[in-house]
Scaffold this motif. Sequence first.
Motif, PDB file in Angstrom:
ATOM      1  N   THR A  94       3.027   1.494  -5.351  1.00 19.53           N
ATOM      2  CA  THR A  94       1.875   2.383  -5.524  1.00 19.53           C
ATOM      3  C   THR A  94       0.646   1.816  -4.842  1.00 19.53           C
ATOM      4  OG1 THR A  94       2.759   3.089  -7.674  1.00 19.53           O
ATOM      5  CG2 THR A  94       0.457   3.613  -7.200  1.00 19.53           C
ATOM      6  N   LEU A  95       0.387   0.546  -5.066  1.00 18.01           N
ATOM      7  CA  LEU A  95      -0.796  -0.063  -4.448  1.00 18.01           C
ATOM      8  C   LEU A  95      -0.648  -0.113  -2.933  1.00 18.01           C
ATOM      9  CD1 LEU A  95      -1.606  -3.009  -6.913  1.00 18.01           C
ATOM     10  CD2 LEU A  95      -2.571  -0.700  -6.857  1.00 18.01           C
ATOM     11  N   GLY A  96       0.568  -0.331  -2.460  1.00 15.86           N
ATOM     12  CA  GLY A  96       0.780  -0.396  -1.018  1.00 15.86           C
ATOM     13  C   GLY A  96       0.545   0.933  -0.332  1.00 15.86           C
ATOM     14  N   VAL A  97       1.060   2.018  -0.904  1.00 21.36           N
ATOM     15  CA  VAL A  97       0.911   3.314  -0.241  1.00 21.36           C
ATOM     16  C   VAL A  97      -0.503   3.873  -0.412  1.00 21.36           C
ATOM     17  CG1 VAL A  97       3.361   3.829  -0.495  1.00 21.36           C
ATOM     18  CG2 VAL A  97       1.741   4.716  -2.189  1.00 21.36           C
ATOM     19  N   THR A  98      -1.273   3.332  -1.345  1.00 23.17           N
ATOM     20  CA  THR A  98      -2.664   3.775  -1.494  1.00 23.17           C
ATOM     21  C   THR A  98      -3.637   2.826  -0.796  1.00 23.17           C
ATOM     22  OG1 THR A  98      -2.800   2.696  -3.687  1.00 23.17           O
ATOM     23  CG2 THR A  98      -2.281   5.058  -3.615  1.00 23.17           C
ATOM     24  N   GLY A  99      -3.097   1.955   0.080  1.00 22.22           N
ATOM     25  CA  GLY A  99      -3.961   1.207   0.982  1.00 22.22           C
ATOM     26  C   GLY A  99      -4.394  -0.166   0.534  1.00 22.22           C
ATOM     27  N   ARG A 100      -3.773  -0.723  -0.502  1.00 20.83           N
ATOM     28  CA  ARG A 100      -4.127  -2.081  -0.952  1.00 20.83           C
ATOM     29  C   ARG A 100      -3.284  -3.081  -0.163  1.00 20.83           C
ATOM     30  NH1 ARG A 100      -6.102   2.368  -3.617  1.00 20.83           N
ATOM     31  NH2 ARG A 100      -7.485   1.743  -5.333  1.00 20.83           N
ATOM     32  N   ALA A 101      -3.839  -3.615   0.907  1.00 21.70           N
ATOM     33  CA  ALA A 101      -3.076  -4.476   1.819  1.00 21.70           C
ATOM     34  C   ALA A 101      -2.619  -5.764   1.151  1.00 21.70           C
ATOM     35  CB  ALA A 101      -3.926  -4.802   3.051  1.00 21.70           C
ATOM     36  N   VAL A 102      -3.262  -6.158   0.070  1.00 23.84           N
ATOM     37  CA  VAL A 102      -2.940  -7.423  -0.584  1.00 23.84           C
ATOM     38  C   VAL A 102      -1.494  -7.455  -1.076  1.00 23.84           C
ATOM     39  CG1 VAL A 102      -3.700  -6.698  -2.888  1.00 23.84           C
ATOM     40  CG2 VAL A 102      -3.813  -9.114  -2.254  1.00 23.84           C
ATOM     41  N   VAL A 103      -0.875  -6.289  -1.320  1.00 25.01           N
ATOM     42  CA  VAL A 103       0.490  -6.274  -1.860  1.00 25.01           C
ATOM     43  C   VAL A 103       1.555  -6.215  -0.769  1.00 25.01           C
ATOM     44  CG1 VAL A 103      -0.307  -5.120  -3.958  1.00 25.01           C
ATOM     45  CG2 VAL A 103       0.684  -3.756  -2.097  1.00 25.01           C
ATOM     46  N   LEU A 104       1.177  -6.078   0.486  1.00 24.81           N
ATOM     47  CA  LEU A 104       2.178  -5.873   1.532  1.00 24.81           C
ATOM     48  C   LEU A 104       3.150  -7.040   1.638  1.00 24.81           C
ATOM     49  CD1 LEU A 104       0.050  -4.174   4.339  1.00 24.81           C
ATOM     50  CD2 LEU A 104       1.630  -3.103   2.710  1.00 24.81           C
ATOM     51  N   ASP A 105       2.673  -8.261   1.365  1.00 25.95           N
ATOM     52  CA  ASP A 105       3.569  -9.413   1.428  1.00 25.95           C
ATOM     53  C   ASP A 105       4.558  -9.447   0.266  1.00 25.95           C
ATOM     54  OD1 ASP A 105       2.427 -10.282   3.770  1.00 25.95           O
ATOM     55  OD2 ASP A 105       1.055 -11.687   2.812  1.00 25.95           O
ATOM     56  N   GLU A 106       4.327  -8.618  -0.751  1.00 24.81           N
ATOM     57  CA  GLU A 106       5.254  -8.533  -1.878  1.00 24.81           C
ATOM     58  C   GLU A 106       6.336  -7.487  -1.630  1.00 24.81           C
ATOM     59  OE1 GLU A 106       3.113  -7.908  -5.543  1.00 24.81           O
ATOM     60  OE2 GLU A 106       1.444  -9.153  -4.862  1.00 24.81           O
ATOM     61  N   LEU A 107       6.154  -6.670  -0.631  1.00 21.56           N
ATOM     62  CA  LEU A 107       7.115  -5.619  -0.305  1.00 21.56           C
ATOM     63  C   LEU A 107       8.060  -6.090   0.790  1.00 21.56           C
ATOM     64  CD1 LEU A 107       4.570  -2.647  -0.205  1.00 21.56           C
ATOM     65  CD2 LEU A 107       6.112  -3.254  -2.095  1.00 21.56           C
ATOM     66  N   THR A 108       9.274  -5.548   0.785  1.00 26.82           N
ATOM     67  CA  THR A 108      10.245  -5.907   1.812  1.00 26.82           C
ATOM     68  C   THR A 108      10.816  -4.644   2.436  1.00 26.82           C
ATOM     69  OG1 THR A 108      12.051  -5.983   0.185  1.00 26.82           O
ATOM     70  CG2 THR A 108      10.864  -8.036   0.608  1.00 26.82           C
ATOM     71  N   GLY A 109      11.537  -4.834   3.524  1.00 23.23           N
ATOM     72  CA  GLY A 109      12.184  -3.710   4.195  1.00 23.23           C
ATOM     73  C   GLY A 109      11.521  -3.356   5.506  1.00 23.23           C
ATOM     74  N   PRO A 110      12.247  -2.657   6.374  1.00 24.13           N
ATOM     75  CA  PRO A 110      11.739  -2.323   7.707  1.00 24.13           C
ATOM     76  C   PRO A 110      10.533  -1.400   7.708  1.00 24.13           C
ATOM     77  CG  PRO A 110      13.784  -1.150   7.249  1.00 24.13           C
ATOM     78  CD  PRO A 110      13.616  -2.134   6.145  1.00 24.13           C
ATOM     79  N   GLY A 111      10.267  -0.728   6.594  1.00 21.32           N
ATOM     80  CA  GLY A 111       9.129   0.191   6.557  1.00 21.32           C
ATOM     81  C   GLY A 111       7.802  -0.471   6.269  1.00 21.32           C
ATOM     82  N   VAL A 112       7.817  -1.751   5.923  1.00 22.90           N
ATOM     83  CA  VAL A 112       6.563  -2.427   5.595  1.00 22.90           C
ATOM     84  C   VAL A 112       5.625  -2.473   6.786  1.00 22.90           C
ATOM     85  CG1 VAL A 112       5.530  -4.604   4.827  1.00 22.90           C
ATOM     86  CG2 VAL A 112       7.632  -3.789   3.759  1.00 22.90           C
ATOM     87  N   ASP A 113       6.175  -2.680   7.980  1.00 28.85           N
ATOM     88  CA  ASP A 113       5.319  -2.713   9.173  1.00 28.85           C
ATOM     89  C   ASP A 113       4.611  -1.390   9.385  1.00 28.85           C
ATOM     90  OD1 ASP A 113       5.903  -5.336   9.740  1.00 28.85           O
ATOM     91  OD2 ASP A 113       7.491  -4.885  11.181  1.00 28.85           O
ATOM     92  N   ALA A 114       5.283  -0.300   9.075  1.00 31.01           N
ATOM     93  CA  ALA A 114       4.642   1.013   9.196  1.00 31.01           C
ATOM     94  C   ALA A 114       3.473   1.129   8.222  1.00 31.01           C
ATOM     95  CB  ALA A 114       5.660   2.117   8.947  1.00 31.01           C
ATOM     96  N   LEU A 115       3.646   0.662   6.996  1.00 30.46           N
ATOM     97  CA  LEU A 115       2.541   0.666   6.044  1.00 30.46           C
ATOM     98  C   LEU A 115       1.410  -0.235   6.510  1.00 30.46           C
ATOM     99  CD1 LEU A 115       4.046   0.562   2.419  1.00 30.46           C
ATOM    100  CD2 LEU A 115       3.012   2.492   3.623  1.00 30.46           C
ATOM    101  N   ARG A 116       1.772  -1.389   7.066  1.00 28.04           N
ATOM    102  CA  ARG A 116       0.762  -2.342   7.519  1.00 28.04           C
ATOM    103  C   ARG A 116      -0.086  -1.732   8.637  1.00 28.04           C
ATOM    104  NH1 ARG A 116       0.968  -7.591   6.235  1.00 28.04           N
ATOM    105  NH2 ARG A 116       3.221  -7.469   5.830  1.00 28.04           N
ATOM    106  N   ARG A 117       0.551  -0.967   9.505  1.00 27.78           N
ATOM    107  CA  ARG A 117      -0.199  -0.325  10.590  1.00 27.78           C
ATOM    108  C   ARG A 117      -1.100   0.767  10.057  1.00 27.78           C
ATOM    109  NH1 ARG A 117       4.864  -0.751  13.166  1.00 27.78           N
ATOM    110  NH2 ARG A 117       5.352   1.420  12.698  1.00 27.78           N
TER     111      ARG A 117
END
Length: 209
Positions: free
Chosen positions: A186-209
């Motif tokens: 939830t925090l990742g898809v609403t733009g909280r970049a701090v959680v991106l390192d807690e997420l895994t999978g090939p789609g994380v780079d898309a969220l990061r961008r």
Amino acid sequence: MDRRDLFGRTTRNRLLLADVLDGLTPAQWEADTLCEGWTVRDLAGHLLQPMLVGFGRFLLVALRHRGDTDATVDAVARRLARREPDELVRLLRSHAGDEVDPPRVGPVGPFADTCIHLRDLARPLGLEADVPREDWVAVLDHLTGPAPTPGLLSGSRLSDVSLRATDAEWRWGDGAEVVGTLEALTLGVTGRAVVLDELTGPGVDALRR
């Protein structure tokens, strides 16, 4: 989730937020949150907006900011946050049961705010306070539905990804997979970049961008 259940969950979460805020030190009230530019105190003011600021008053502030919704929300939050911390806590408790249905947002908007903003302030302070997993499922169902609340999810952030929770039987989408806890998703898809390192999978780079 029906409206009665939604209002009940929102009330419970506001009371939890009031309890968390009531236990903070003066320094913690002035600490930064995951909402860029907002301290805990500013965020407490924002949480009171649905109950204390009607549509007419909000519209007047919006006119002063030439229709800029972000600037309007920021201005209202900062004005409400001028109150002393004990007054902010008292107001949050006394208005916890208010059943508000804001235009364009509906009751799910304030509900989602209670979930997301609790972690926005708790994470930087190292606090474990959290809402039940069922609340995160409800928020994610809303965010991935046909009409997510304006302001919570921007642009096409979810257009190329799918989501899978590790702490519940919940998944959505058919794009590049993003895997994590319900809260982190939830925090990742609403733009909280701090959680991106807690997420895994090939789609994380898309969220990061």
